[in-house]
Motif scaffolding. Structure first.
Motif, PDB file in Angstrom:
ATOM      1  N   GLY A 200      61.173  45.904 -16.721  1.00  0.00           N
ATOM      2  CA  GLY A 200      61.060  45.492 -18.119  1.00  0.00           C
ATOM      3  C   GLY A 200      59.629  45.192 -18.519  1.00  0.00           C
ATOM      4  O   GLY A 200      59.168  45.632 -19.573  1.00  0.00           O
ATOM      5  N   LEU A 201      58.915  44.435 -17.698  1.00  0.00           N
ATOM      6  CA  LEU A 201      57.521  44.103 -17.993  1.00  0.00           C
ATOM      7  C   LEU A 201      56.651  45.359 -17.943  1.00  0.00           C
ATOM      8  O   LEU A 201      55.809  45.577 -18.814  1.00  0.00           O
ATOM      9  CB  LEU A 201      56.996  43.041 -17.021  1.00  0.00           C
ATOM     10  CG  LEU A 201      55.552  42.619 -17.219  1.00  0.00           C
ATOM     11  CD1 LEU A 201      55.318  42.055 -18.623  1.00  0.00           C
ATOM     12  CD2 LEU A 201      55.163  41.589 -16.155  1.00  0.00           C
ATOM     13  N   ALA A 202      56.867  46.197 -16.932  1.00  0.00           N
ATOM     14  CA  ALA A 202      56.089  47.434 -16.822  1.00  0.00           C
ATOM     15  C   ALA A 202      56.309  48.322 -18.044  1.00  0.00           C
ATOM     16  O   ALA A 202      55.358  48.892 -18.591  1.00  0.00           O
ATOM     17  CB  ALA A 202      56.466  48.184 -15.547  1.00  0.00           C
ATOM     18  N   ASN A 203      57.536  48.423 -18.496  1.00  0.00           N
ATOM     19  CA  ASN A 203      57.857  49.234 -19.665  1.00  0.00           C
ATOM     20  C   ASN A 203      57.216  48.652 -20.920  1.00  0.00           C
ATOM     21  O   ASN A 203      56.698  49.387 -21.764  1.00  0.00           O
ATOM     22  CB  ASN A 203      59.373  49.349 -19.823  1.00  0.00           C
ATOM     23  CG  ASN A 203      59.762  50.405 -20.817  1.00  0.00           C
ATOM     24  OD1 ASN A 203      59.214  51.505 -20.810  1.00  0.00           O
ATOM     25  ND2 ASN A 203      60.714  50.080 -21.676  1.00  0.00           N
ATOM     26  N   GLN A 204      57.237  47.333 -21.047  1.00  0.00           N
ATOM     27  CA  GLN A 204      56.598  46.676 -22.195  1.00  0.00           C
ATOM     28  C   GLN A 204      55.106  46.980 -22.225  1.00  0.00           C
ATOM     29  O   GLN A 204      54.554  47.327 -23.272  1.00  0.00           O
ATOM     30  CB  GLN A 204      56.810  45.169 -22.139  1.00  0.00           C
ATOM     31  CG  GLN A 204      56.097  44.427 -23.247  1.00  0.00           C
ATOM     32  CD  GLN A 204      56.105  42.919 -23.048  1.00  0.00           C
ATOM     33  OE1 GLN A 204      56.673  42.400 -22.094  1.00  0.00           O
ATOM     34  NE2 GLN A 204      55.452  42.215 -23.942  1.00  0.00           N
TER      35      GLN A 204
ATOM     36  N   GLN B  23      41.977  51.194 -15.393  1.00  0.00           N
ATOM     37  CA  GLN B  23      42.554  50.899 -14.090  1.00  0.00           C
ATOM     38  C   GLN B  23      43.277  49.583 -14.324  1.00  0.00           C
ATOM     39  O   GLN B  23      42.669  48.599 -14.742  1.00  0.00           O
ATOM     40  CB  GLN B  23      41.500  50.720 -13.009  1.00  0.00           C
ATOM     41  CG  GLN B  23      42.124  50.269 -11.700  1.00  0.00           C
ATOM     42  CD  GLN B  23      41.091  49.912 -10.647  1.00  0.00           C
ATOM     43  OE1 GLN B  23      39.924  50.277 -10.742  1.00  0.00           O
ATOM     44  NE2 GLN B  23      41.525  49.183  -9.646  1.00  0.00           N
ATOM     45  N   PHE B  24      44.568  49.573 -14.111  1.00  0.00           N
ATOM     46  CA  PHE B  24      45.374  48.403 -14.425  1.00  0.00           C
ATOM     47  C   PHE B  24      45.942  47.807 -13.154  1.00  0.00           C
ATOM     48  O   PHE B  24      46.687  48.452 -12.421  1.00  0.00           O
ATOM     49  CB  PHE B  24      46.507  48.792 -15.382  1.00  0.00           C
ATOM     50  CG  PHE B  24      47.278  47.622 -15.897  1.00  0.00           C
ATOM     51  CD1 PHE B  24      46.706  46.757 -16.816  1.00  0.00           C
ATOM     52  CD2 PHE B  24      48.566  47.383 -15.466  1.00  0.00           C
ATOM     53  CE1 PHE B  24      47.411  45.667 -17.299  1.00  0.00           C
ATOM     54  CE2 PHE B  24      49.281  46.304 -15.941  1.00  0.00           C
ATOM     55  CZ  PHE B  24      48.708  45.444 -16.852  1.00  0.00           C
ATOM     56  N   ALA B  25      45.565  46.575 -12.882  1.00  0.00           N
ATOM     57  CA  ALA B  25      46.069  45.830 -11.719  1.00  0.00           C
ATOM     58  C   ALA B  25      46.913  44.668 -12.241  1.00  0.00           C
ATOM     59  O   ALA B  25      46.361  43.645 -12.650  1.00  0.00           O
ATOM     60  CB  ALA B  25      44.911  45.330 -10.871  1.00  0.00           C
ATOM     61  N   PRO B  26      48.242  44.822 -12.261  1.00  0.00           N
ATOM     62  CA  PRO B  26      49.091  43.750 -12.785  1.00  0.00           C
ATOM     63  C   PRO B  26      48.852  42.408 -12.103  1.00  0.00           C
ATOM     64  O   PRO B  26      48.932  41.365 -12.733  1.00  0.00           O
ATOM     65  CB  PRO B  26      50.512  44.255 -12.508  1.00  0.00           C
ATOM     66  CG  PRO B  26      50.388  45.726 -12.373  1.00  0.00           C
ATOM     67  CD  PRO B  26      49.016  45.970 -11.820  1.00  0.00           C
ATOM     68  N   ARG B  27      48.534  42.444 -10.825  1.00  0.00           N
ATOM     69  CA  ARG B  27      48.285  41.209 -10.075  1.00  0.00           C
ATOM     70  C   ARG B  27      47.147  40.402 -10.688  1.00  0.00           C
ATOM     71  O   ARG B  27      47.127  39.183 -10.641  1.00  0.00           O
ATOM     72  CB  ARG B  27      47.957  41.542  -8.622  1.00  0.00           C
ATOM     73  CG  ARG B  27      47.738  40.329  -7.774  1.00  0.00           C
ATOM     74  CD  ARG B  27      47.222  40.750  -6.382  1.00  0.00           C
ATOM     75  NE  ARG B  27      46.750  39.608  -5.667  1.00  0.00           N
ATOM     76  CZ  ARG B  27      45.599  38.991  -5.883  1.00  0.00           C
ATOM     77  NH1 ARG B  27      44.791  39.417  -6.817  1.00  0.00           N
ATOM     78  NH2 ARG B  27      45.251  37.944  -5.183  1.00  0.00           N
TER      79      ARG B  27
ATOM     80  N   PHE C 158      44.181  37.722 -20.284  1.00  0.00           N
ATOM     81  CA  PHE C 158      45.171  37.736 -19.212  1.00  0.00           C
ATOM     82  C   PHE C 158      46.535  37.295 -19.729  1.00  0.00           C
ATOM     83  O   PHE C 158      46.641  36.447 -20.617  1.00  0.00           O
ATOM     84  CB  PHE C 158      44.713  36.826 -18.069  1.00  0.00           C
ATOM     85  CG  PHE C 158      43.371  37.221 -17.516  1.00  0.00           C
ATOM     86  CD1 PHE C 158      43.247  38.317 -16.683  1.00  0.00           C
ATOM     87  CD2 PHE C 158      42.231  36.529 -17.863  1.00  0.00           C
ATOM     88  CE1 PHE C 158      42.009  38.707 -16.189  1.00  0.00           C
ATOM     89  CE2 PHE C 158      40.987  36.900 -17.373  1.00  0.00           C
ATOM     90  CZ  PHE C 158      40.875  37.993 -16.538  1.00  0.00           C
ATOM     91  N   ASP C 159      47.583  37.876 -19.160  1.00  0.00           N
ATOM     92  CA  ASP C 159      48.973  37.541 -19.491  1.00  0.00           C
ATOM     93  C   ASP C 159      49.318  37.793 -20.950  1.00  0.00           C
ATOM     94  O   ASP C 159      50.209  37.151 -21.500  1.00  0.00           O
ATOM     95  CB  ASP C 159      49.290  36.085 -19.096  1.00  0.00           C
ATOM     96  CG  ASP C 159      49.176  35.865 -17.595  1.00  0.00           C
ATOM     97  OD1 ASP C 159      49.648  36.745 -16.841  1.00  0.00           O
ATOM     98  OD2 ASP C 159      48.619  34.836 -17.183  1.00  0.00           O
ATOM     99  N   ASP C 160      48.635  38.713 -21.582  1.00  0.00           N
ATOM    100  CA  ASP C 160      48.872  39.055 -22.987  1.00  0.00           C
ATOM    101  C   ASP C 160      48.684  40.567 -23.153  1.00  0.00           C
ATOM    102  O   ASP C 160      47.616  41.026 -23.585  1.00  0.00           O
ATOM    103  CB  ASP C 160      47.902  38.283 -23.878  1.00  0.00           C
ATOM    104  CG  ASP C 160      48.049  38.602 -25.352  1.00  0.00           C
ATOM    105  OD1 ASP C 160      48.996  39.332 -25.739  1.00  0.00           O
ATOM    106  OD2 ASP C 160      47.197  38.129 -26.139  1.00  0.00           O
TER     107      ASP C 160
END
Length: 80
Positions: free
Chosen positions: A52-56, A32-36, A13-15
């Motif tokens: 920015g985070l989504a692009n990264q 399936q990606f759930a940013p939450r 998580f968070d990496d």
């Protein structure tokens, strides 16, 4: 055959870089990606997402051959 998984079933998580590398290592091409869930600390449980985070995340996943097939969204209802 190409196969996918919910990204948060890989308990990194968070990496984004570490997650993408683990997905690649385990042979997953799609997620399936759930940013939450996968980025809970970076997004304040999904409340603060930004381009920015989504692009990264996209760039890191692309480098590792992982495609976000489903952008997940989990809603939790809070009764106060």
């Amino acid at each position: 055959m190409k196969i996918g998984i919910r990204a948060h079933d890989i308990h990194i998580f968070d990496d984004p870089e570490g997650l993408a590398q683990a997905l690649k290592k385990h042979g997953f091409n799609f997620v399936q990606f759930a940013p939450r869930v996968s980025l809970a600390g970076l997004t304040h449980q999904g409340a603060k997402l930004n381009f920015g985070l989504a692009n990264q995340v996209k760039q890191v996943f692309d480098r590792n051959g992982v495609t976000i097939a489903v952008l997940g969204c989990y809603w939790i209802e809070v009764n106060i």
